[in-house]
Design a protein around this motif. Structure first.
Motif, PDB file in Angstrom:
ATOM      1  N   ASP A   1       0.812  -1.212   0.000  1.00 55.45           N
ATOM      2  CA  ASP A   1       0.000   0.000   0.000  1.00 55.45           C
ATOM      3  C   ASP A   1       0.851   1.269   0.000  1.00 55.45           C
ATOM      4  OD1 ASP A   1      -2.384  -1.442   0.042  1.00 55.45           O
ATOM      5  OD2 ASP A   1      -2.417  -1.520   2.238  1.00 55.45           O
ATOM      6  N   GLU A   2       2.155   1.103   0.248  1.00 54.22           N
ATOM      7  CA  GLU A   2       3.047   2.256   0.275  1.00 54.22           C
ATOM      8  C   GLU A   2       3.250   2.793  -1.140  1.00 54.22           C
ATOM      9  OE1 GLU A   2       6.668   0.996   2.121  1.00 54.22           O
ATOM     10  OE2 GLU A   2       5.667   0.476   3.994  1.00 54.22           O
ATOM     11  N   GLU A   3       3.269   4.081  -1.238  1.00 56.52           N
ATOM     12  CA  GLU A   3       3.457   4.714  -2.539  1.00 56.52           C
ATOM     13  C   GLU A   3       4.895   4.507  -3.015  1.00 56.52           C
ATOM     14  OE1 GLU A   3       3.357   9.159  -4.544  1.00 56.52           O
ATOM     15  OE2 GLU A   3       2.403   8.823  -2.602  1.00 56.52           O
ATOM     16  N   ILE A   4       5.034   4.231  -4.304  1.00 58.46           N
ATOM     17  CA  ILE A   4       6.357   4.065  -4.907  1.00 58.46           C
ATOM     18  C   ILE A   4       6.683   5.336  -5.662  1.00 58.46           C
ATOM     19  CG2 ILE A   4       7.736   2.755  -6.551  1.00 58.46           C
ATOM     20  CD1 ILE A   4       5.914   0.369  -6.010  1.00 58.46           C
ATOM     21  N   ARG A   5       7.820   5.870  -5.371  1.00 57.14           N
ATOM     22  CA  ARG A   5       8.262   7.070  -6.094  1.00 57.14           C
ATOM     23  C   ARG A   5       9.098   6.625  -7.291  1.00 57.14           C
ATOM     24  NH1 ARG A   5       8.409  11.876  -2.269  1.00 57.14           N
ATOM     25  NH2 ARG A   5       7.327  11.049  -0.462  1.00 57.14           N
ATOM     26  N   TRP A   6       8.434   6.629  -8.444  1.00 55.00           N
ATOM     27  CA  TRP A   6       9.092   6.193  -9.667  1.00 55.00           C
ATOM     28  C   TRP A   6      10.000   7.284 -10.172  1.00 55.00           C
ATOM     29  CZ3 TRP A   6       8.698   1.217 -10.701  1.00 55.00           C
ATOM     30  CH2 TRP A   6       7.610   0.528 -10.191  1.00 55.00           C
ATOM     31  N   PRO A   7      11.054   7.006 -10.837  1.00 50.66           N
ATOM     32  CA  PRO A   7      11.520   5.662 -11.189  1.00 50.66           C
ATOM     33  C   PRO A   7      12.346   5.045 -10.059  1.00 50.66           C
ATOM     34  CG  PRO A   7      12.941   7.267 -12.224  1.00 50.66           C
ATOM     35  CD  PRO A   7      11.885   8.040 -11.461  1.00 50.66           C
ATOM     36  N   ILE A   8      12.195   3.743  -9.915  1.00 48.82           N
ATOM     37  CA  ILE A   8      13.066   3.002  -9.010  1.00 48.82           C
ATOM     38  C   ILE A   8      13.872   2.050  -9.869  1.00 48.82           C
ATOM     39  CG2 ILE A   8      11.527   3.170  -7.024  1.00 48.82           C
ATOM     40  CD1 ILE A   8      10.694   0.275  -7.490  1.00 48.82           C
ATOM     41  N   GLY A   9      15.023   1.656  -9.392  1.00 52.85           N
ATOM     42  CA  GLY A   9      15.873   0.754 -10.157  1.00 52.85           C
ATOM     43  C   GLY A   9      15.333  -0.663 -10.166  1.00 52.85           C
ATOM     44  N   ASP A  10      15.852  -1.463 -11.077  1.00 53.28           N
ATOM     45  CA  ASP A  10      15.404  -2.842 -11.207  1.00 53.28           C
ATOM     46  C   ASP A  10      15.681  -3.657  -9.941  1.00 53.28           C
ATOM     47  OD1 ASP A  10      14.514  -2.316 -13.741  1.00 53.28           O
ATOM     48  OD2 ASP A  10      16.176  -3.323 -14.763  1.00 53.28           O
ATOM     49  N   ILE A  11      16.838  -3.433  -9.337  1.00 56.42           N
ATOM     50  CA  ILE A  11      17.190  -4.183  -8.133  1.00 56.42           C
ATOM     51  C   ILE A  11      16.254  -3.810  -6.990  1.00 56.42           C
ATOM     52  CG2 ILE A  11      18.974  -4.549  -6.381  1.00 56.42           C
ATOM     53  CD1 ILE A  11      21.036  -4.323  -8.666  1.00 56.42           C
ATOM     54  N   GLU A  12      15.983  -2.530  -6.835  1.00 51.90           N
ATOM     55  CA  GLU A  12      15.060  -2.095  -5.786  1.00 51.90           C
ATOM     56  C   GLU A  12      13.652  -2.651  -6.040  1.00 51.90           C
ATOM     57  OE1 GLU A  12      13.220   1.953  -3.776  1.00 51.90           O
ATOM     58  OE2 GLU A  12      14.986   2.121  -5.055  1.00 51.90           O
ATOM     59  N   ALA A  13      13.243  -2.684  -7.291  1.00 48.73           N
ATOM     60  CA  ALA A  13      11.929  -3.239  -7.636  1.00 48.73           C
ATOM     61  C   ALA A  13      11.875  -4.726  -7.302  1.00 48.73           C
ATOM     62  CB  ALA A  13      11.633  -3.017  -9.115  1.00 48.73           C
ATOM     63  N   ALA A  14      12.944  -5.455  -7.615  1.00 51.51           N
ATOM     64  CA  ALA A  14      12.992  -6.890  -7.307  1.00 51.51           C
ATOM     65  C   ALA A  14      12.943  -7.117  -5.797  1.00 51.51           C
ATOM     66  CB  ALA A  14      14.239  -7.520  -7.908  1.00 51.51           C
ATOM     67  N   HIS A  15      13.643  -6.282  -5.036  1.00 50.86           N
ATOM     68  CA  HIS A  15      13.610  -6.384  -3.573  1.00 50.86           C
ATOM     69  C   HIS A  15      12.201  -6.110  -3.046  1.00 50.86           C
ATOM     70  CE1 HIS A  15      17.750  -7.115  -2.513  1.00 50.86           C
ATOM     71  NE2 HIS A  15      18.152  -6.165  -3.339  1.00 50.86           N
ATOM     72  N   ARG A  16      11.561  -5.130  -3.627  1.00 50.95           N
ATOM     73  CA  ARG A  16      10.216  -4.769  -3.175  1.00 50.95           C
ATOM     74  C   ARG A  16       9.230  -5.909  -3.460  1.00 50.95           C
ATOM     75  NH1 ARG A  16       8.793   0.660  -2.037  1.00 50.95           N
ATOM     76  NH2 ARG A  16       6.670   0.628  -1.296  1.00 50.95           N
TER      77      ARG A  16
ATOM     78  N   LYS B   1       2.291  -5.332 -10.941  1.00 53.02           N
ATOM     79  CA  LYS B   1       2.457  -3.993 -11.512  1.00 53.02           C
ATOM     80  C   LYS B   1       3.912  -3.553 -11.463  1.00 53.02           C
ATOM     81  CE  LYS B   1      -2.123  -2.071 -10.577  1.00 53.02           C
ATOM     82  NZ  LYS B   1      -2.871  -1.078  -9.791  1.00 53.02           N
ATOM     83  N   ILE B   2       4.595  -3.893 -10.390  1.00 53.76           N
ATOM     84  CA  ILE B   2       6.004  -3.528 -10.272  1.00 53.76           C
ATOM     85  C   ILE B   2       6.839  -4.368 -11.234  1.00 53.76           C
ATOM     86  CG2 ILE B   2       8.008  -3.481  -8.728  1.00 53.76           C
ATOM     87  CD1 ILE B   2       5.993  -3.006  -6.409  1.00 53.76           C
ATOM     88  N   ALA B   3       6.544  -5.662 -11.339  1.00 49.94           N
ATOM     89  CA  ALA B   3       7.322  -6.562 -12.192  1.00 49.94           C
ATOM     90  C   ALA B   3       7.271  -6.145 -13.657  1.00 49.94           C
ATOM     91  CB  ALA B   3       6.816  -7.998 -12.035  1.00 49.94           C
ATOM     92  N   ILE B   4       6.145  -5.613 -14.072  1.00 49.80           N
ATOM     93  CA  ILE B   4       6.010  -5.178 -15.470  1.00 49.80           C
ATOM     94  C   ILE B   4       7.037  -4.114 -15.822  1.00 49.80           C
ATOM     95  CG2 ILE B   4       4.491  -3.871 -17.020  1.00 49.80           C
ATOM     96  CD1 ILE B   4       2.133  -5.331 -15.738  1.00 49.80           C
TER      97      ILE B   4
ATOM     98  N   SER C   1      13.115  -3.722 -16.241  1.00 50.74           N
ATOM     99  CA  SER C   1      13.646  -3.823 -17.596  1.00 50.74           C
ATOM    100  C   SER C   1      14.634  -4.971 -17.777  1.00 50.74           C
ATOM    101  CB  SER C   1      14.303  -2.506 -18.014  1.00 50.74           C
ATOM    102  OG  SER C   1      15.364  -2.192 -17.142  1.00 50.74           O
ATOM    103  N   ASP C   2      15.350  -5.354 -16.735  1.00 50.93           N
ATOM    104  CA  ASP C   2      16.304  -6.457 -16.824  1.00 50.93           C
ATOM    105  C   ASP C   2      15.532  -7.783 -16.876  1.00 50.93           C
ATOM    106  OD1 ASP C   2      18.043  -8.615 -15.160  1.00 50.93           O
ATOM    107  OD2 ASP C   2      19.349  -7.290 -16.339  1.00 50.93           O
TER     108      ASP C   2
END
Length: 130
Positions: free
Chosen positions: A16-31, A74-77, A80-81
């Motif tokens: 439910d926490e807001e994501i401040r885009w852009p985030i890196g691929d590694i941070e997205a994978a961790h999330r 939604k994050i996985a989409i 880019s890696d």
């Protein structure tokens, strides 16, 4: 006692926490990993045969699992890696199968492109071969 009462919407979840885009691929994978781990308990409860199908707790767990899975997708989409995305999707597939959501798991499984990741998933979940 008022501090023991749990009002609806009071519980703040990681998805439910807001994501401040852009985030890196590694941070997205961790999330995504954190989301899947946080929702694993609800997915497990949803995946068990229910004693009472109209149990409020089961509905809450189902909603919690679905919100988590939707946010993780939604994050996985946006990753880019290819290999990181496949790894993240694998975690979401695991979450879906824990919840006994075979339909969504199969759809996500088809999105995995890396042969090694696909083979690992198939070794762990042979039901996806069908």
């Amino acid at each position: 006692m008022w501090w023991f009462s749990k009002g609806k919407g009071q519980r703040k979840e990681i998805w439910d926490e807001e994501i401040r885009w852009p985030i890196g691929d590694i941070e997205a994978a961790h999330r995504i990993r954190d989301i899947c781990r946080s929702a694993a308990d609800s997915a497990e409860k949803v995946g068990r045969p229910a004693d009472r199908p109209d149990n409020k707790t089961n509905k809450d767990d189902a909603e919690r699992y679905e919100r988590a899975a939707k946010t993780a997708m939604k994050i996985a989409i946006k990753v880019s890696d290819d290999l990181l995305r496949d790894s993240a999707v694998r975690q979401i597939v695991n979450l879906c199968l824990t919840a006994n959501d075979l339909r969504t798991a199969r759809i996500l499984f088809r999105a995995i492109q890396a042969v090694s990741v696909r083979e690992d998933v198939l070794n762990e979940y042979p039901i996806l071969r069908e």
